[in-house]
Design a protein around this motif. Structure first.
Motif, mmCIF file in Angstrom:
data_model
loop_
_atom_site.group_PDB
_atom_site.id
_atom_site.type_symbol
_atom_site.label_atom_id
_atom_site.label_comp_id
_atom_site.label_asym_id
_atom_site.label_seq_id
_atom_site.Cartn_x
_atom_site.Cartn_y
_atom_site.Cartn_z
ATOM 1 N N GLU A 388 0.834 -1.200 0.000
ATOM 2 C CA GLU A 388 0.000 0.000 0.000
ATOM 3 C C GLU A 388 0.874 1.257 0.000
ATOM 4 O OE1 GLU A 388 -3.771 1.682 2.522
ATOM 5 O OE2 GLU A 388 -3.028 -0.302 3.028
ATOM 6 N N LEU A 389 1.909 1.187 0.811
ATOM 7 C CA LEU A 389 2.828 2.314 0.925
ATOM 8 C C LEU A 389 3.549 2.566 -0.400
ATOM 9 C CD1 LEU A 389 3.533 4.131 3.259
ATOM 10 C CD2 LEU A 389 5.345 2.572 3.917
ATOM 11 N N ARG A 390 3.950 1.465 -1.021
ATOM 12 C CA ARG A 390 4.670 1.574 -2.301
ATOM 13 C C ARG A 390 3.771 2.249 -3.350
ATOM 14 N NH1 ARG A 390 8.086 3.369 -4.166
ATOM 15 N NH2 ARG A 390 8.489 3.088 -6.350
ATOM 16 N N SER A 391 2.505 1.834 -3.375
ATOM 17 C CA SER A 391 1.620 2.398 -4.397
ATOM 18 C C SER A 391 1.371 3.888 -4.138
ATOM 19 C CB SER A 391 0.336 1.564 -4.483
ATOM 20 O OG SER A 391 -0.785 2.312 -4.206
ATOM 21 N N LEU A 392 1.286 4.256 -2.869
ATOM 22 C CA LEU A 392 1.139 5.685 -2.550
ATOM 23 C C LEU A 392 2.400 6.467 -2.912
ATOM 24 C CD1 LEU A 392 -0.725 6.036 0.848
ATOM 25 C CD2 LEU A 392 -1.286 7.114 -1.319
ATOM 26 N N GLU A 393 3.541 5.841 -2.664
ATOM 27 C CA GLU A 393 4.812 6.499 -3.000
ATOM 28 C C GLU A 393 4.885 6.749 -4.498
ATOM 29 O OE1 GLU A 393 7.641 4.872 0.563
ATOM 30 O OE2 GLU A 393 7.827 3.956 -1.415
ATOM 31 N N GLU A 394 4.444 5.731 -5.262
ATOM 32 C CA GLU A 394 4.451 5.888 -6.728
ATOM 33 C C GLU A 394 3.583 7.063 -7.139
ATOM 34 O OE1 GLU A 394 3.396 2.170 -8.566
ATOM 35 O OE2 GLU A 394 5.284 1.296 -7.856
ATOM 36 N N THR A 395 2.415 7.167 -6.511
ATOM 37 C CA THR A 395 1.515 8.286 -6.823
ATOM 38 C C THR A 395 2.192 9.607 -6.495
ATOM 39 O OG1 THR A 395 -0.339 6.877 -6.286
ATOM 40 C CG2 THR A 395 -0.762 9.220 -6.320
ATOM 41 N N GLN A 396 2.836 9.649 -5.340
ATOM 42 C CA GLN A 396 3.470 10.903 -4.921
ATOM 43 C C GLN A 396 4.615 11.311 -5.847
ATOM 44 O OE1 GLN A 396 1.124 12.002 -3.212
ATOM 45 N NE2 GLN A 396 2.135 12.710 -1.370
ATOM 46 N N GLU A 397 5.202 10.304 -6.495
ATOM 47 C CA GLU A 397 6.326 10.620 -7.383
ATOM 48 C C GLU A 397 5.854 11.145 -8.736
ATOM 49 O OE1 GLU A 397 8.443 6.935 -7.409
ATOM 50 O OE2 GLU A 397 9.061 7.231 -5.335
ATOM 51 N N LYS A 398 4.556 10.976 -9.036
ATOM 52 C CA LYS A 398 4.073 11.408 -10.353
ATOM 53 C C LYS A 398 3.995 12.933 -10.431
ATOM 54 C CE LYS A 398 1.307 7.368 -11.397
ATOM 55 N NZ LYS A 398 -0.063 6.858 -11.368
ATOM 56 N N ASP A 399 4.169 13.441 -11.651
ATOM 57 C CA ASP A 399 4.116 14.887 -11.890
ATOM 58 C C ASP A 399 2.688 15.257 -12.279
ATOM 59 O OD1 ASP A 399 4.292 17.457 -12.740
ATOM 60 O OD2 ASP A 399 5.934 17.126 -14.160
ATOM 61 N N TYR A 400 1.963 15.848 -11.340
ATOM 62 C CA TYR A 400 0.573 16.219 -11.601
ATOM 63 C C TYR A 400 0.430 17.687 -11.999
ATOM 64 C CZ TYR A 400 -0.805 11.768 -9.548
ATOM 65 O OH TYR A 400 -0.984 10.437 -9.289
ATOM 66 N N GLY A 401 1.494 18.231 -12.543
ATOM 67 C CA GLY A 401 1.428 19.624 -12.981
ATOM 68 C C GLY A 401 2.002 20.548 -11.939
#
Ligand code: MAN
Length: 529
Positions: A388-401
């Motif tokens: 779960e943590l890994r998937s959240l980390e991946e989201t946080q690493e994305k560039d959302y503008g």
């Protein structure tokens, strides 16, 4: 030429020529260039290619290389005619179109000497254009306001994700501690279990070896008994004649045991001693011998031993008792049923499945099983939290503008259907294509990166590494993003085979519109009256 010049002069004099903010200038000249056309001086071609008397301007003869002396006639092939288009937007048209019978300027100024019936439509067109521009302006403003909410929501979600991650990290630490405890307990109880099992297995092996030896002895006794039974004269040697006396060996069931049939069981020899019988004769004979015993139905009437036997009916169960020896014909089939060889492995199998330990060992095994289950559960929890943590980390690493304005799109999908396919775009995840006829989806690409030009990076997305095209590259998709009040796909095409172009609108890219209010003029914000 003369006529035009005169006309031109006349027009100038009458002020009928273009009049903008009281600046008189020759026909076809924009206000911005009016100062170059001074009727009191010679005219300098704008490209510097020559100087001509002012009277040569618009005299329908091309003197300057750049056509700047004939803005109001079609004499120069490369000149430009400027329509003022009062009430709408000014326009430059190639001067070759002047008086060609086609209305190019909405104020009809390009057709001043033609027979066409051009009329001034600038006011109506201007109004419609202004209305349209105002509408677009309004949309942009609305989009821009919506963008603000997207930014707010995006930032909120980012915060929430950060908080959630902190929580998960803490939870995982606790879960790890719990797992380590369970692991200790597991180790503690597995030790005595291991010892007990080793002890138990040693005893068990011994028991099994004994049982095997007993079984072997039993089987050998059975073989010996069969040998004694078949050895009619009891001389310790089986002969062809002795086997021929046994209906059992009538392999082809023709009512007669031939020498060949008997020899088959003697391994093509004339005789067989006990030793050979135990090793190779019995294993060969045993199935036939035992099957006949099981199929035997005791006769109700006693048949004379010497009676000639009719050939047996194929498939008949009845044994020809006449062929058996009178004294032992019945006991020949009298071995106990439970001796059957098939039962032995079955018993062993069951024994293995329902293995029961002695009470003490069982207690230790139960305790260890429980500790293992507890550990597995605690370990699973750690792994679930890590995932779960890994998937959240991946989201946080994305560039959302730059302002998190695109974050709200992650998790949503948008569809567009054309004649053949339904396309689906799940921003920051994937792009897929689903044929209308038929099943299955074709992966067009995984989220790759922002791919707009440097100054407008967030205007395009790239999805790469889709399913490989037959005989071609992996599919990929470009997404072009435009301002709109709704986030949606407005079109999908395939400009090159297996390269897809998605067009999408969203408020996320709506910039603050420039203020045009109070400006009576063009959508470009300047007016020439
Ligand atoms: C499928 C679709 C098309 C693509 C062809 C290439 O039919 O993905 O878009 O052009 O494959 O073979």
């Amino acid at each position: 030429m003369k006529f035009i010049f005169v006309l031109s002069m006349l027009c100038l004099a009458s002020g009928a020529v273009v009049k903008a903010a009281e600046v008189l200038r020759p026909r076809g000249v924009p206000l911005s260039k009016a100062s170059f056309y001074d009727p009191t001086r010679d005219f300098n071609c704008l490209d510097g290619s020559g100087t001509i008397p002012f009277a040569y301007v618009n005299d329908d003869y091309c003197d300057c290389q750049d056509g700047s002396d004939e803005p109001g006639t079609s004499a120069c092939p490369n000149g430009f005619f400027y329509c003022t288009n009062v009430g709408h937007s000014p326009l430059n048209i190639p001067s070759s179109r002047v008086n060609d019978g086609v209305c190019d300027c909405c104020d009809a100024s390009d057709e001043y000497a033609s027979v066409s019936n051009c009329v001034d439509t600038c006011r109506e067109l201007g109004r419609a254009a202004r209305e349209e521009a105002a509408k677009q302006q309004e949309e942009r403003l609305k989009g821009f306001q919506m963008r603000q909410s997207m930014i707010e929501e995006g930032r909120k979600r980012k915060k929430e994700a950060e908080v959630k991650m902190d929580e998960l990290k803490k939870e995982r630490e606790e879960a790890e501690a719990a797992r380590n405890d369970k692991e200790e307990i597991k180790k503690l109880v597995e030790e005595p279990e291991k010892e007990a099992l080793e002890k138990y297995n040693a005893i068990e092996q011994e028991r099994k070896a004994k049982a095997d030896a007993e079984q072997k002895a039993k089987e050998e006794a059975e073989a010996r008994e069969a040998f004694a039974h078949l050895d009619n004269d009891g001389d310790g040697i089986l002969t062809v004649a002795e086997l021929q006396s046994r209906q059992t060996f009538d392999t082809n069931r023709d009512g007669e045991v031939t020498a060949e049939e008997a020899k088959f069981y003697l391994r093509q020899e004339e005789t067989m001693d006990l030793e050979t019988f135990l090793v190779s004769g019995w294993p060969m004979m045993r199935p036939t011998y035992k099957m006949d015993q099981r199929m035997f139905v005791p006769p109700t009437t006693e048949a004379p031993a010497e009676a000639l036997t009719p050939p047996p009916v194929p498939g008949s169960e009845g044994k020809d008792e006449g062929d058996m020896e009178e004294d032992d014909g019945i006991e020949d089939y009298d071995l106990p049923e439970d001796d059957d060889v098939e039962d032995i492995p079955k018993e062993e199998e069951e024994e293995e499945i329902d293995q029961k330990y002695d009470e003490e060992t069982q207690k230790l095994v139960d305790a260890a099983n429980k500790a293992r289950e507890d550990f597995d559960e605690a370990d699973r929890r750690v792994r679930d939290l890590t995932r779960e943590l890994r998937s959240l980390e991946e989201t946080q690493e994305k560039d959302y503008g730059p302002e998190e304005e695109f974050r709200v799109m992650d998790g949503d999908c948008y569809e567009y259907t054309d004649r053949e396919y339904t396309y689906r775009l799940c921003p920051f995840d994937k792009a897929v294509q689903k044929p209308k006829s038929g099943h299955g989806e074709i992966r067009l690409g995984q989220w790759g990166e922002w791919s707009g030009p440097e100054e407008d990076k967030y205007s395009r997305m790239k999805y790469t590494s889709g399913q490989t095209c037959w005989n071609g590259p992996a599919r990929s998709a470009d997404v072009h993003i435009y301002c709109g009040v709704e986030t949606k796909l407005t079109g999908v095409s395939e400009p090159n085979r297996c390269e897809y172009l998605f067009e999408m609108t969203t408020p996320a890219v709506c910039t603050k519109p420039e203020d045009i209010s109070g400006d009576e003029g063009t959508p470009h914000g300047h007016t020439e009256l």
